[in-house]
Scaffold this active site. Structure first.
Site, PDB file in Angstrom:
ATOM      1  CD  GLU A  95      23.907  30.026  65.014  1.00 60.79           C
ATOM      2  OE1 GLU A  95      23.941  30.654  64.327  1.00 60.79           O
ATOM      3  OE2 GLU A  95      23.730  28.753  64.881  1.00 60.79           O
ATOM      4  CB  CYS A 109      14.640  26.584  61.831  1.00 58.04           C
ATOM      5  SG  CYS A 109      15.268  25.002  63.080  1.00 58.04           S
ATOM      6  CB  CYS A 116      21.345  21.668  73.274  1.00 57.00           C
ATOM      7  SG  CYS A 116      20.445  19.642  73.403  1.00 57.00           S
ATOM      8  CB  CYS A 120      23.217  13.443  69.899  1.00 53.59           C
ATOM      9  SG  CYS A 120      21.064  13.712  70.608  1.00 53.59           S
ATOM     10  CB  CYS A 123      23.716  17.648  67.947  1.00 51.51           C
ATOM     11  SG  CYS A 123      23.415  19.270  67.588  1.00 51.51           S
ATOM     12  CB  CYS A 343      19.391  19.142  60.905  1.00 53.16           C
ATOM     13  SG  CYS A 343      18.119  18.991  60.130  1.00 53.16           S
TER      14      CYS A 343
HETATM   15  N1  SAH Z   1      16.349  18.520  70.435  1.00 49.18           N
HETATM   16  C1  SAH Z   1      15.329  18.430  69.502  1.00 49.18           C
HETATM   17  C2  SAH Z   1      15.154  19.291  68.694  1.00 49.18           C
HETATM   18  C3  SAH Z   1      15.993  19.544  67.579  1.00 49.18           C
HETATM   19  S1  SAH Z   1      16.044  19.256  65.600  1.00 49.18           S
HETATM   20  C4  SAH Z   1      15.479  17.347  68.883  1.00 49.18           C
HETATM   21  O1  SAH Z   1      16.474  16.135  68.683  1.00 49.18           O
HETATM   22  O2  SAH Z   1      14.761  16.588  68.309  1.00 49.18           O
HETATM   23  C5  SAH Z   1      17.014  19.254  65.285  1.00 49.18           C
HETATM   24  C6  SAH Z   1      17.534  17.536  64.671  1.00 49.18           C
HETATM   25  O3  SAH Z   1      17.987  17.434  63.726  1.00 49.18           O
HETATM   26  C7  SAH Z   1      17.384  16.598  65.165  1.00 49.18           C
HETATM   27  O4  SAH Z   1      17.197  15.576  64.792  1.00 49.18           O
HETATM   28  C8  SAH Z   1      18.824  15.986  65.440  1.00 49.18           C
HETATM   29  O5  SAH Z   1      19.152  14.884  65.998  1.00 49.18           O
HETATM   30  C9  SAH Z   1      19.188  16.378  63.906  1.00 49.18           C
HETATM   31  N2  SAH Z   1      20.860  16.296  64.182  1.00 49.18           N
HETATM   32  C10 SAH Z   1      21.651  16.899  64.596  1.00 49.18           C
HETATM   33  N3  SAH Z   1      22.676  16.717  64.683  1.00 49.18           N
HETATM   34  C11 SAH Z   1      22.914  16.565  62.774  1.00 49.18           C
HETATM   35  C12 SAH Z   1      23.769  16.606  61.693  1.00 49.18           C
HETATM   36  N4  SAH Z   1      25.284  16.682  62.012  1.00 49.18           N
HETATM   37  N5  SAH Z   1      22.976  16.111  60.871  1.00 49.18           N
HETATM   38  C13 SAH Z   1      21.812  15.803  60.429  1.00 49.18           C
HETATM   39  N6  SAH Z   1      20.644  16.428  61.427  1.00 49.18           N
HETATM   40  C14 SAH Z   1      21.784  16.548  62.299  1.00 49.18           C
END
Ligand code: SAH
Length: 359
Positions: A95, A109, A116, A120, A123, A343
């Site tokens: 996406e 974006c 991935c 986390c 996420c 995000c």
């Molecule tokens: N893998 C990279 C790029 C992804 S950026 C990274 O981790 O930085 C996407 C951002 O959204 C990251 O900061 C991630 O931690 C955050 N993110 C993931 N799940 C989220 C959620 N449920 N709510 C808000 N931010 C989230």
């Protein structure tokens, strides 16, 4: 698996020049082709009307015009944010999101991986696991997808954030190759200062990026102020702890003279206390100069783990504590949550992808 024709975004200038020479075409055709690829609304070889018909046909039988095919597009009720599901040649899906800001800028974006591996806890992409790395052209073609449409109304992609699906630093070479293409004067010509790569904290690659001579912005997903909390929500922390990540960020600032952004997802009762804010401020100040950083506080979006957003006063207090210590901090609510474009909300049902895969 059948090997598809290469996508034009994955063909180097040297390869394209050689191909043109072999087909008895003048070298300036390469520039014409690249200009269409990066600046016009041409959606296929047949639309490159300044090229002779025969050449268009020959190009079409050697190269794909794009490595990504739109499957479904969704628009947010906010009237601006849009998300598209793109299919790759092997049926996997990714996406990408367009975030226009009142006609003033158009941010895209990008995804760097299908799925991935980082897992986390909060996420949605992490729930997929890693499907595969994207090729540089598959990353660049996400920008081209939006660029074609923007070109039709005289606009351009102005900003690019590597914050979609995947961990860019787990697919480092392709990520850097795509960034070089986006900033190249004979490519998209986007200022490197308008590119941001976000990482969950792959320390050796933070240092590698600092040495690339590409003055792009770095964002680091921190999300906690102590190793116990961070380790519980981000498995990567077992490899590189907070202080190592902060030290690498300070080295990045020192080498590139660019500010670093820390992303911090606020999770009620997990990482949102005043003590956590003070601890974060102390650690940042120990690793570098507070003024060199910006902290983006992101109230968690709906996703796995059942995490909740803290009350607004708690989030504002957190920001205040950082600001009082000289660290710029803003609470930022991501847009497009009604279409799961915020995000950490990008996720693809691979089973659906498998059924629709082309052979
Ligand atoms: N893998 C990279 C790029 C992804 S950026 C990274 O981790 O930085 C996407 C951002 O959204 C990251 O900061 C991630 O931690 C955050 N993110 C993931 N799940 C989220 C959620 N449920 N709510 C808000 N931010 C989230």
């Amino acid at each position: 698996m059948n090997v598809p024709r290469p996508a034009i975004s994955d063909v180097s200038d040297a390869e394209l020049t050689a191909w043109l020479a072999a087909h008895g075409e003048p070298a300036y055709r390469r520039k014409q082709i690249r200009r269409h690829a990066t600046h016009t609304c041409a959606a296929g070889w047949s639309e490159l009307t300044d090229l002779p018909n025969g050449l268009r046909d020959a190009l079409a039988s050697s190269f794909r015009w794009s490595s990504v095919e739109p499957v479904i597009e969704q628009a947010s009720a906010d009237g601006e944010t849009r998300k598209v599901l793109l299919q790759l040649h092997d049926g996997h899906r990714i996406e990408t999101v367009l975030m226009p800001h009142h006609g003033a800028r158009n941010s895209v974006c990008l995804s760097t991986q299908a799925g991935c591996p980082m897992a986390c806890a909060f996420c949605a992409t992490g729930e997929m696991g890693l499907i595969r790395n994207l090729m540089p052209g598959e990353i660049v073609d996400q920008v081209r997808h939006w660029q074609r449409e923007l070109a039709a109304r005289g606009e351009r992609v102005s900003h690019v954030v590597y914050m979609g699906m995947g961990e860019p630093f787990n697919n480092y070479d392709a990520t850097i190759a795509s960034a070089r293409e986006l900033v190249a004067a004979n490519g998209f010509g986007i200022s490197p200062r308008r590119l941001t790569i976000s990482t969950c904290g792959v320390v050796p690659k933070i240092d590698a990026l600092a040495g690339e001579g590409l003055p792009i912005n770095l964002a680091v997903s921190l999300h906690a102020a102590d190793d116990r909390t961070r380790g519980a929500i981000m498995p990567i922390n077992r490899k590189w702890g907070i202080d190592e990540v902060l030290a690498a960020s300070a080295r990045y600032v020192a080498r590139t003279k660019r500010r670093v952004t820390f992303e911090y997802v606020l999770l009620a009762g997990v990482n949102d206390s005043a003590d956590a804010a003070r601890e974060l401020a102390n650690r940042i100040a120990r690793a570098g100069r507070p003024g060199d950083y910006h902290v983006n506080l992101i109230p968690v979006n709906a996703g796995p783990g059942g995490f909740k957003r803290p009350p607004i006063e708690t989030m504002e207090r957190f920001a205040e504590i950082l600001s009082e210590r000289g660290i710029a901090a803003t609470v930022r609510i991501s847009k497009g949550q009604d279409i799961a474009a915020g995000c950490g909300q990008l996720k693809v049902d691979e089973r659906a992808g498998a059924t629709l895969a082309k052979v």
